[in-house]
Design a protein around this motif. Structure first.
Motif, PDB file in Angstrom:
ATOM      1  N   MET A 157       0.831  -1.213   0.000  1.00 45.84           N
ATOM      2  CA  MET A 157       0.000   0.000   0.000  1.00 45.84           C
ATOM      3  C   MET A 157       0.866   1.263   0.000  1.00 45.84           C
ATOM      4  N   ASP A 158       2.038   1.232   0.668  1.00 41.95           N
ATOM      5  CA  ASP A 158       2.945   2.387   0.609  1.00 41.95           C
ATOM      6  C   ASP A 158       3.346   2.625  -0.844  1.00 41.95           C
ATOM      7  N   ARG A 159       3.676   1.518  -1.535  1.00 38.41           N
ATOM      8  CA  ARG A 159       4.156   1.654  -2.925  1.00 38.41           C
ATOM      9  C   ARG A 159       3.037   2.112  -3.845  1.00 38.41           C
TER      10      ARG A 159
ATOM     11  N   ALA B 296      10.586  11.150  -2.830  1.00 42.23           N
ATOM     12  CA  ALA B 296       9.546  10.311  -2.229  1.00 42.23           C
ATOM     13  C   ALA B 296      10.198   9.202  -1.407  1.00 42.23           C
ATOM     14  N   GLU B 297       9.556   8.843  -0.290  1.00 37.55           N
ATOM     15  CA  GLU B 297      10.193   7.905   0.647  1.00 37.55           C
ATOM     16  C   GLU B 297      10.555   6.573  -0.002  1.00 37.55           C
ATOM     17  N   GLU B 298       9.643   5.978  -0.747  1.00 39.86           N
ATOM     18  CA  GLU B 298       9.891   4.609  -1.220  1.00 39.86           C
ATOM     19  C   GLU B 298      10.649   4.542  -2.543  1.00 39.86           C
ATOM     20  N   SER B 299      10.434   5.514  -3.446  1.00 45.34           N
ATOM     21  CA  SER B 299      11.108   5.417  -4.755  1.00 45.34           C
ATOM     22  C   SER B 299      12.279   6.389  -4.883  1.00 45.34           C
TER      23      SER B 299
ATOM     24  N   ASP C  84       5.446  11.507   1.552  1.00 45.58           N
ATOM     25  CA  ASP C  84       5.384  10.299   2.386  1.00 45.58           C
ATOM     26  C   ASP C  84       4.045   9.634   2.086  1.00 45.58           C
ATOM     27  N   PRO C  85       4.078   8.476   1.391  1.00 44.31           N
ATOM     28  CA  PRO C  85       2.820   7.880   0.911  1.00 44.31           C
ATOM     29  C   PRO C  85       1.955   7.305   2.028  1.00 44.31           C
ATOM     30  N   ILE C  86       2.590   6.792   3.077  1.00 49.91           N
ATOM     31  CA  ILE C  86       1.874   6.459   4.320  1.00 49.91           C
ATOM     32  C   ILE C  86       2.824   6.830   5.457  1.00 49.91           C
ATOM     33  N   ASP C  87       2.489   7.854   6.194  1.00 49.98           N
ATOM     34  CA  ASP C  87       3.277   8.172   7.384  1.00 49.98           C
ATOM     35  C   ASP C  87       2.571   7.495   8.552  1.00 49.98           C
ATOM     36  N   GLY C  88       3.298   6.565   9.189  1.00 43.22           N
ATOM     37  CA  GLY C  88       2.669   5.750  10.232  1.00 43.22           C
ATOM     38  C   GLY C  88       2.408   4.342   9.716  1.00 43.22           C
ATOM     39  N   THR C  89       3.355   3.828   8.914  1.00 42.46           N
ATOM     40  CA  THR C  89       3.173   2.484   8.326  1.00 42.46           C
ATOM     41  C   THR C  89       3.015   1.406   9.405  1.00 42.46           C
ATOM     42  N   THR C  90       3.764   1.528  10.505  1.00 46.11           N
ATOM     43  CA  THR C  90       3.653   0.511  11.563  1.00 46.11           C
ATOM     44  C   THR C  90       2.225   0.474  12.101  1.00 46.11           C
TER      45      THR C  90
HETATM   46 CA    CA Z   1       6.132   6.279   5.128  1.00 44.00          CA
END
Ligand code: CA
Ligand code: IPD
Ligand code: CA
Length: 262
Positions: free
Chosen positions: A43-45, A66-69, A84-90
């Motif tokens: 989902m982040d990606r 971007a955080e992931e790419s 940040d595509p999802i901040d708070g992934t945990t």
């Molecule tokens: Ca994130």
């Protein structure tokens, strides 16, 4: 609304549709560990892809961090989007509804537009430099409390790099004993928005990344708050060490933290 803010809101809402659908089937989620206590999911990606596509559709020549790419076109454009595509992934992968999409646009290195969207509460925080900060289109301001004993302070624990854990725990002890309470909610972008709208009175954390704090910082500043590093200087985006609060609370918070710094 500034056209670039409009694009950022569109991107955040598109990403939110994707991740909220994913949140209903967490068992099917693929989760990888980037390093200890640092996770990334499908989902982040997918969220990041939707955000970047929306931005580049409107502004094909702009740069992206971007955080992931990672980084694209940095140095080739005056405009840079920090995502940040999802901040708070945990939190997200645990089904804990405290996470957000964070998008900032910087022009010549200065953050100008910001969106932090909390899809679980449907809280949309926005800011444009010089125009103010808003939550769901209503103007927001930092809290009015001045006595630290009445203040609630947000923070984040050092989870990935624990080399400064003892320093941090010394700070935490002093903040706990000199305020009305401390909150650790697990999404730095929302922690900053909570300060901006007065849900908390201040915030500090070590070692954050630009995508955690770029948008939330403008939202605090445009809500009448101040953002600094632990020395009270403006190196917070580079160092990732951040303190944020209303002007009167900030000075007191910096005083509590200072004796713990080497
Ligand atoms: Ca994130
Ligand atoms: C994390 C969250 C958390 C903070 C971490 C960040 P992520 O971002 O903002 O509150 O304490 O340092 O890495 O990895 O969920 O995007
Ligand atoms: Ca983050």
């Amino acid at each position: 609304m500034h056209p670039m803010l409009n694009v950022a809101v569109k991107a955040a809402r598109r990403a939110a549709n994707i991740i909220q659908r994913g949140s209903h089937n967490l068992d099917a989620l693929r989760v990888d560990k980037k390093k200890p206590n640092d996770f990334v999911s499908d989902m982040d990606r997918a969220s990041e892809e939707a955000i970047i596509e929306t931005i580049l559709d409107a502004y094909p020549k702009h740069a992206i961090l971007a955080e992931e790419s990672g980084a694209k076109g940095i140095g080739e454009s005056e405009y840079e989007w920090i995502i940040d595509p999802i901040d708070g992934t945990t939190n997200f992968i645990h089904g804990h509804p405290q996470y957000a999409i964070s998008i900032a646009m910087a022009h010549k290195g200065l953050i100008q537009q910001a969106v932090v969207y909390d899809p679980s509460r449907n809280d949309l925080f926005t800011a444009s430099r010089g125009v103010g900060s808003f939550m769901n289109d209503r103007r927001i301001r930092v809290g009015k409390r001045v006595s630290l004993l009445e203040c609630v302070i947000g923070t984040g624990f050092p989870v990935t790099d624990q080399s400064y854990l003892d320093t941090y725990l010394g700070m935490l002890k002093d903040v706990i004993t000199r305020t009305a309470g401390v909150r650790r909610e697990g999404a730095a972008s929302l922690d900053l928005c909570n300060v901006a709208c007065g849900r908390t009175d201040g915030f500090w954390e070590f070692n954050l990344k630009p995508w955690d704090i770029a948008a939330g910082s403008l939202i605090i500043q445009e809500a009448g708050g101040i953002v600094t590093d632990f020395q009270g200087e403006q190196e917070w985006l580079e160092s990732g060490n951040i303190v944020a609060a209303s002007p009167k609370v900030l000075a007191q918070l910096l005083q509590i933290l200072a004796p713990h710094l080497a």
